[in-house]
Design an enzyme around this catalytic site. Structure first.
Site, PDB file in Angstrom:
ATOM      1  N   HIS A   8       0.886  -1.266   0.083  1.00  0.00           N
ATOM      2  CA  HIS A   8       0.364  -0.037  -0.046  1.00  0.00           C
ATOM      3  C   HIS A   8       0.845   1.187  -0.142  1.00  0.00           C
ATOM      4  O   HIS A   8       1.996   1.161   0.433  1.00  0.00           O
ATOM      5  CB  HIS A   8      -0.861   0.026   1.228  1.00  0.00           C
ATOM      6  CG  HIS A   8      -2.089  -1.142   1.253  1.00  0.00           C
ATOM      7  ND1 HIS A   8      -2.496  -1.531   2.205  1.00  0.00           N
ATOM      8  CD2 HIS A   8      -2.769  -1.338  -0.083  1.00  0.00           C
ATOM      9  CE1 HIS A   8      -3.468  -2.390   1.697  1.00  0.00           C
ATOM     10  NE2 HIS A   8      -3.564  -2.139   0.479  1.00  0.00           N
ATOM     11  N   THR A  34       2.489  -5.640  -8.401  1.00  0.00           N
ATOM     12  CA  THR A  34       1.366  -4.425  -8.458  1.00  0.00           C
ATOM     13  C   THR A  34       2.067  -3.300  -9.242  1.00  0.00           C
ATOM     14  O   THR A  34       3.206  -3.072  -8.839  1.00  0.00           O
ATOM     15  CB  THR A  34       0.647  -4.244  -7.479  1.00  0.00           C
ATOM     16  OG1 THR A  34       1.068  -3.902  -6.418  1.00  0.00           O
ATOM     17  CG2 THR A  34      -0.521  -5.394  -7.388  1.00  0.00           C
ATOM     18  N   GLY A  35       1.737  -2.556  -9.915  1.00  0.00           N
ATOM     19  CA  GLY A  35       1.949  -1.524 -11.007  1.00  0.00           C
ATOM     20  C   GLY A  35       3.200  -0.822 -10.317  1.00  0.00           C
ATOM     21  O   GLY A  35       4.432  -0.605 -10.506  1.00  0.00           O
ATOM     22  N   GLY A  55      -2.853  -2.093  -7.802  1.00  0.00           N
ATOM     23  CA  GLY A  55      -3.781  -2.750  -7.012  1.00  0.00           C
ATOM     24  C   GLY A  55      -5.404  -2.190  -7.107  1.00  0.00           C
ATOM     25  O   GLY A  55      -6.294  -2.978  -7.605  1.00  0.00           O
ATOM     26  N   ASP A  60      -4.379  -6.669  -7.769  1.00  0.00           N
ATOM     27  CA  ASP A  60      -4.402  -7.672  -6.732  1.00  0.00           C
ATOM     28  C   ASP A  60      -5.294  -8.809  -7.251  1.00  0.00           C
ATOM     29  O   ASP A  60      -5.099  -9.936  -7.141  1.00  0.00           O
ATOM     30  CB  ASP A  60      -5.248  -7.035  -5.579  1.00  0.00           C
ATOM     31  CG  ASP A  60      -4.598  -5.833  -5.067  1.00  0.00           C
ATOM     32  OD1 ASP A  60      -3.405  -5.802  -4.892  1.00  0.00           O
ATOM     33  OD2 ASP A  60      -5.231  -5.164  -4.133  1.00  0.00           O
ATOM     34  N   ASP A  80      -1.139  -1.452   4.903  1.00  0.00           N
ATOM     35  CA  ASP A  80      -1.318  -0.572   5.735  1.00  0.00           C
ATOM     36  C   ASP A  80      -2.820  -0.618   6.345  1.00  0.00           C
ATOM     37  O   ASP A  80      -3.926  -0.299   5.856  1.00  0.00           O
ATOM     38  CB  ASP A  80      -1.465   0.986   4.950  1.00  0.00           C
ATOM     39  CG  ASP A  80      -1.462   2.116   5.827  1.00  0.00           C
ATOM     40  OD1 ASP A  80      -1.666   1.735   7.229  1.00  0.00           O
ATOM     41  OD2 ASP A  80      -1.911   3.063   5.382  1.00  0.00           O
ATOM     42  N   HIS A  87     -10.259  -0.382  -2.553  1.00  0.00           N
ATOM     43  CA  HIS A  87     -10.438  -1.983  -3.218  1.00  0.00           C
ATOM     44  C   HIS A  87     -10.308  -2.883  -2.027  1.00  0.00           C
ATOM     45  O   HIS A  87      -9.578  -3.742  -2.420  1.00  0.00           O
ATOM     46  CB  HIS A  87      -9.341  -2.205  -4.496  1.00  0.00           C
ATOM     47  CG  HIS A  87      -8.095  -1.784  -4.120  1.00  0.00           C
ATOM     48  ND1 HIS A  87      -7.519  -0.810  -3.304  1.00  0.00           N
ATOM     49  CD2 HIS A  87      -6.932  -2.797  -3.829  1.00  0.00           C
ATOM     50  CE1 HIS A  87      -6.199  -0.860  -3.255  1.00  0.00           C
ATOM     51  NE2 HIS A  87      -5.636  -2.379  -3.418  1.00  0.00           N
ATOM     52  N   ASP A  90     -10.962  -6.520  -2.867  1.00  0.00           N
ATOM     53  CA  ASP A  90      -9.786  -7.245  -3.682  1.00  0.00           C
ATOM     54  C   ASP A  90      -8.937  -7.848  -2.715  1.00  0.00           C
ATOM     55  O   ASP A  90      -8.325  -8.827  -2.966  1.00  0.00           O
ATOM     56  CB  ASP A  90      -9.443  -6.374  -4.885  1.00  0.00           C
ATOM     57  CG  ASP A  90     -10.431  -6.021  -5.851  1.00  0.00           C
ATOM     58  OD1 ASP A  90     -11.137  -6.603  -5.962  1.00  0.00           O
ATOM     59  OD2 ASP A  90     -10.093  -4.729  -6.623  1.00  0.00           O
ATOM     60  N   ARG A  96      -7.756 -14.352   1.260  1.00  0.00           N
ATOM     61  CA  ARG A  96      -8.312 -15.683   1.038  1.00  0.00           C
ATOM     62  C   ARG A  96      -7.704 -16.714   0.296  1.00  0.00           C
ATOM     63  O   ARG A  96      -7.619 -18.018   0.482  1.00  0.00           O
ATOM     64  CB  ARG A  96      -9.991 -15.294   0.755  1.00  0.00           C
ATOM     65  CG  ARG A  96     -10.756 -16.504   0.808  1.00  0.00           C
ATOM     66  CD  ARG A  96     -12.138 -16.351   0.469  1.00  0.00           C
ATOM     67  NE  ARG A  96     -12.355 -15.562  -0.701  1.00  0.00           N
ATOM     68  CZ  ARG A  96     -12.455 -16.301  -1.912  1.00  0.00           C
ATOM     69  NH1 ARG A  96     -12.389 -17.417  -1.758  1.00  0.00           N
ATOM     70  NH2 ARG A  96     -12.737 -15.453  -3.148  1.00  0.00           N
TER      71      ARG A  96
END
Length: 138
Positions: A8, A34-35, A55, A60, A80, A87, A90, A96
């Site tokens: 994050h 992620t980007g 994300g 994600d 964080d 999101h 997501d 999960r």
């Protein structure tokens, strides 16, 4: 091993420091991120990283799809917990999926250090055994 690196905004500096400190270990593995996190880690370390969307734009979920397809071996996600994320569903789905598919997951620096040191010792070779068994069953 295929390793996802996610952070994050409030934890990006921390994951960059982590990746810099453990470049010697990470360079021996396939890295995904992620980007923005992937770009910042790659710029700081020179490590090649396959970058997904950010994300909130689906990154994600893209990593989650890799987990569901058994194409991800570990997730390091510096979350964080004190800032609401737009999101959040997501993020919950990604966590999960790690639980459902038995993917080692660290959500903070302490856990990430344990996982990276275990990776360096070869403690995750069981992932290759599982993958080989699945290939034999196909």
């Amino acid at each position: 091993m295929n390793i996802a690196l996610i952070a994050h905004d409030e934890r990006k500096k921390e994951i960059i420091q982590f990746a810099t400190a453990y470049t010697g270990i990470l360079k021996n593995h396939q890295l995904f991120a992620t980007g923005t996190t992937g770009k910042k880690i790659s710029d700081a370390t020179g490590l090649p990283i396959h970058r997904f969307q950010s994300g909130p734009l689906g990154g994600d979920q893209q990593i989650g799809a890799k987990i569901a397809e058994d194409e991800m071996d570990m997730v390091i996600f510096f979350r964080d917990p004190l800032t609401a994320q737009p999101h959040e569903p997501d993020i919950s789905a990604l966590l999960r999926l790690c639980d459902v598919h038995q993917i080692p997951l660290a959500t903070n620096l302490a856990g990430a250090e344990i996982l990276i040191r275990a990776l360096d010792r070869g403690d995750f070779e069981w992932r290759n055994v599982i993958k080989d068994k699945k290939k034999d069953q196909e």
